[in-house]
Each structure stands twice: as structure tokens, then as C-alpha cells.
Design a protein around this motif. Sequence first.
Motif: not given
Length: 216
Positions: A144-145, A186-192, A204-205
Motif C-alpha cells: 500500500v502506498i 499481481r496488480a489485481t485486487h478489490d481496491t475499494n 493510501q492506495l
Amino acid sequence: MKKNIMAMALAGCALSVSAQDISLPAPDLSEKSMSVVEALKTRHSVREFDATKELSNQQISNLCWAAFGMSRDDNHRTAPTAMNRQEIRLFVFTKAGVYEYDAKANKLIKKADGDKRELMASNGGNAGFKQDFVLNAPVSLLLVIDYDKFGSSDEKATMMCCVDAGNISENINLYCQAVGLATVPRATHDTNSIKALLGLTDKQLPIMNNPVGYAK
């Protein structure tokens, strides 16, 4: 007397909260592994994991340290970050819960109970897109950035923070290859859903993740 009872009650609450965290064993810096050159030569992504094999706390300690632990002193990490801002936060998803890695204390701070690894399986925006293979990996590391730590969130800052996350992910990739574990960046995930679960702000991303386990 009442003050003593109240103090005892507060102490009990503090113990209850801290008991949810996990103090990790010290990273095993003498762990048997292949050379850096051999790890670079043989490194490859794995998407089929053996769901019957778990990782021990010692392995998780070694893994987190390799990813972004403290290195030569208490102000430097095993992966470089721009201007040493150390703005990448490392979260550990397991069957038992979700934790944030505290590198200085070598500790996992509990953020949520229960198995939330399904948040790594889809992007949350396309019901038809799902990568269930990540559910077979006993651990997923989420990067997480934290723009507040970096001090800016403009285009240049975003580029630098993404590079920093990539540095940490490559540490994970090479470490896993060197000690016989399997992973894939991986860059796939449920961000929200992840932001809601962890109480993250707009600064925070969640940027990428690595499921980790044993190859099937």
C-alpha cells in the motif's frame, strides 16, 4: 479501591488488544538459500499453489523481512525507497486475519479477523473476472502506498512510489525463489473493499500484491 479496580480493568483491556497481534521470531539470516545469481536465473511466476501447506511464523518473519524489513540499522530497509521515505506499507493476509507488518518491532499488527484473501481474487469491478488460484496460497502480501508518508501525491510522486512498490515486490520474488517458495506479482485486487476493510484514506492506495506459498 475503585481506582485500583479501574486500573486493573484497563490493563486487562490493553492485554486483550495486544494479544491479537503477533510478535514474530527474529528473521533467520542464516536460512539456507540459493545464491542471488541463481535466484535471478531461475526466478519464475507460479500460479498453482498447494493449499495443504501453510507457512510457519518463522517463514512469515523471514518473508516480511526480505520484503521490507529493517536492514543495516534502524533507519534503512531491505528495499530502497525514494529519499528513504519508506512510504510503502506491508499487509499480510492469512486464513486467520489481516495484519500490518511493523518492521521495527518485527511484529504483525492485527487489522481484521477472518479470511479476507478473496479480496485478492478479483478487481471488485468486473463480476466475470476472478483469479481464485490466490485462495490456495496461505499468505498474500499487499503493498500500500501511503502518500502522507511520502509527502506528495502528484504525478512524479506516484511514479516514484510505484517504483518503490516494485522494488519490494522483486525482493519477495527473489526471496521466494531462493528458499523454495512460490509467488507471482499481481496488480489485481478489490481496491475499494480493501480500503474499507483496513480503514485507508484517499491518500493510501493498495497498489500490488504477492500470494506466497508452495508450488502445487
